[in-house]
Motif scaffolding. Structure first.
Motif, PDB file in Angstrom:
ATOM      1  N   SER A 106      33.302 -21.702  15.992  1.00  0.00           N
ATOM      2  CA  SER A 106      34.625 -21.549  16.364  1.00  0.00           C
ATOM      3  C   SER A 106      35.325 -20.353  16.321  1.00  0.00           C
ATOM      4  O   SER A 106      35.983 -19.880  17.210  1.00  0.00           O
ATOM      5  CB  SER A 106      35.484 -22.661  15.690  1.00  0.00           C
ATOM      6  OG  SER A 106      34.880 -24.193  15.868  1.00  0.00           O
ATOM      7  N   GLU A 109      34.266 -18.110  19.244  1.00  0.00           N
ATOM      8  CA  GLU A 109      34.942 -18.677  20.530  1.00  0.00           C
ATOM      9  C   GLU A 109      36.307 -17.957  20.534  1.00  0.00           C
ATOM     10  O   GLU A 109      36.743 -17.586  21.524  1.00  0.00           O
ATOM     11  CB  GLU A 109      35.195 -20.262  20.443  1.00  0.00           C
ATOM     12  CG  GLU A 109      35.736 -20.965  21.743  1.00  0.00           C
ATOM     13  CD  GLU A 109      36.073 -22.261  21.736  1.00  0.00           C
ATOM     14  OE1 GLU A 109      36.247 -22.669  22.789  1.00  0.00           O
ATOM     15  OE2 GLU A 109      35.674 -22.670  20.662  1.00  0.00           O
ATOM     16  N   LYS A 166      26.992 -27.687  19.614  1.00  0.00           N
ATOM     17  CA  LYS A 166      28.318 -26.922  19.545  1.00  0.00           C
ATOM     18  C   LYS A 166      28.448 -25.743  20.010  1.00  0.00           C
ATOM     19  O   LYS A 166      29.262 -25.298  20.837  1.00  0.00           O
ATOM     20  CB  LYS A 166      28.742 -27.097  17.887  1.00  0.00           C
ATOM     21  CG  LYS A 166      30.053 -26.515  17.766  1.00  0.00           C
ATOM     22  CD  LYS A 166      30.631 -26.992  16.182  1.00  0.00           C
ATOM     23  CE  LYS A 166      31.968 -26.426  16.045  1.00  0.00           C
ATOM     24  NZ  LYS A 166      32.598 -26.544  14.666  1.00  0.00           N
ATOM     25  N   ARG A 170      30.984 -24.969  23.211  1.00  0.00           N
ATOM     26  CA  ARG A 170      32.007 -24.153  22.710  1.00  0.00           C
ATOM     27  C   ARG A 170      31.987 -22.661  23.673  1.00  0.00           C
ATOM     28  O   ARG A 170      33.011 -22.074  23.783  1.00  0.00           O
ATOM     29  CB  ARG A 170      31.991 -23.676  21.308  1.00  0.00           C
ATOM     30  CG  ARG A 170      32.409 -24.839  20.514  1.00  0.00           C
ATOM     31  CD  ARG A 170      34.023 -25.279  20.806  1.00  0.00           C
ATOM     32  NE  ARG A 170      34.403 -26.436  19.893  1.00  0.00           N
ATOM     33  CZ  ARG A 170      35.096 -26.155  18.895  1.00  0.00           C
ATOM     34  NH1 ARG A 170      35.424 -24.846  18.437  1.00  0.00           N
ATOM     35  NH2 ARG A 170      35.439 -27.122  18.064  1.00  0.00           N
TER      36      ARG A 170
END
Length: 400
Positions: A106, A109, A166, A170
């Protein structure tokens, strides 16, 4: 143009050394390049340090729980860097070794959301897999990682499939992420992967300062480690024992077959009881080497460097050896073949064949004129293809 290299450390480990050298070479070429590391993020922040090490301990326990072969990283935790002053000031971001809690899926990202060009300089396969750093003979990363064959315990939740999905979901929406690989082999893996498909993948080899790393005083270096002993010196790394990727069992078989009256060993690294007690050949351990001068002296003392690695990208130690004019022997695997050109800079042995390693050592050392030609070729390749002066020609993305 301002370039920022993001990496766990400045000099600890192969990826860190490679990242530092790329940044240093860029600076010498007139590019404004700097690094952002974990040490800088944790400096003076005691609570963050405590939380980081607690998280690191947990990640280590998860690897053990799943019975992972080799090293795994699932990028579940990391620092938010999209607001860091160095990141905001940079025009181009290079990601290097960002596993082990530096960036999560994350937080990476969030960097991509900035819209800046982001180049992930791959030092292994982690960017394109569900967790393994080297997939060995598994090709699931090409379509979608799941039920990983490198994890022993199959009844636990499929953390590899979770991580892979993921990453794909992402990152797939951001066109500003491209991959750079030091070796043709790793670039091929990235191009054929589900995560890398459709993205630009470039080959950019690791670099070395050939003004520092150069052939040294061979007699003085040999005397430092072996005194008046005139036997041939085989150099290899001690980490092979504990690292499942490094093929220690084949190195041991090879060393055990050498004539003790003709060969001695120089072992790069700390004294290891397993190595010390298992090989019949006289061995001298270099201990921990903190300076480049010490590393150069080691290469100057040896007659041949041998690596039995089963999976590796573009080993810095091979590049350092070649820059010092030291011929190399290794298995025909991964990025090793980019550096060891068969019968030109050394000898490529048949993978997982100890007798082929021995054959390579003997071939390199049996003819003096051939050895001199191999040594000269090693130095020439290092200077013309991997020296700092090549930084802008290999980093073509900076000149577009």
């Amino acid at each position: 143009m301002r370039v920022l290299h993001i990496n766990m450390s400045r000099r600890a480990g192969g990826a860190s050394i490679a990242a530092f050298r790329h940044s240093e070479a860029m600076c010498k070429a007139g590019v404004l390049s700097e690094m952002l590391t974990l040490d800088e993020l944790l400096d003076g922040k005691h609570l963050k340090k405590l939380l980081y090490w607690a998280d690191r301990w947990l990640r280590f326990k998860v690897n053990g729980l799943y019975g992972a072969f080799g090293s795994f990283g699932f990028m579940w935790s990391g620092f938010r860097l999209d607001r860091h002053p160095k990141v905001l000031a940079a025009d181009v971001l290079y990601l290097h070794w960002i596993d082990d809690g530096l960036l999560s899926i994350s937080s990476l990202e969030r960097l991509l959301r900035l819209g800046k060009p982001v180049y992930w300089f791959m030092h292994d396969m982690l960017p394109i897999t569900g967790g393994c750093h080297y997939s060995m003979d598994c090709g699931k990363y090409r379509s979608g990682c799941s039920a990983c064959p490198l994890l022993k315990r199959k009844r636990l939740p499929d953390i590899v499939a979770w991580s892979f999905k993921k990453k794909l979901s992402r990152w797939s929406r951001y066109p500003n992420l491209d991959f750079i690989a030091p070796s043709d082999w790793l670039a091929g893996c990235a191009s054929s992967s589900a995560i890398g498909v459709g993205r630009k993948v470039s080959v950019c080899p690791n670099l070395i300062d050939t003004q520092k790393f150069r052939p040294g005083d061979r007699q003085s270096a040999r005397s430092y480690y072996f005194g008046d002993d005139v036997r041939k010196v085989v150099l290899f790394g001690a980490e092979a024992v504990s690292n499942p990727y490094k093929g220690w069992e084949y190195m041991l078989q090879c060393l055990s077959s050498l004539d003790t009256s003709e060969y001695v060993c120089l072992v790069l690294g700390q004294s290891d009881r397993i190595v010390r007690e298992s090989i019949p050949v006289h061995a001298v351990f270099t201990g921990r080497l903190d300076s480049e001068d010490d590393i150069i002296r080691v290469h100057s003392a040896a007659d041949v460097f041998v690596t039995p690695t089963l999976a590796d990208n573009f080993p810095n130690v091979l590049l350092e050896a070649m820059a010092c004019g030291l011929p190399c022997v290794g298995f025909d695997s991964g990025g090793v073949r980019d550096l060891i050109r068969h019968r030109q800079t050394g000898y490529l042995s048949v993978r997982c064949d100890a007798s082929s390693l021995k054959e390579g050592i003997e071939w390199v050392l049996e003819d003096e004129s051939r050895y001199e030609a191999l040594s000269a070729r090693c130095r020439m390749v290092a200077e013309t293809e991997y020296s700092y002066s090549q930084v802008l020609s290999v980093h073509k993305e900076l000149t577009i």
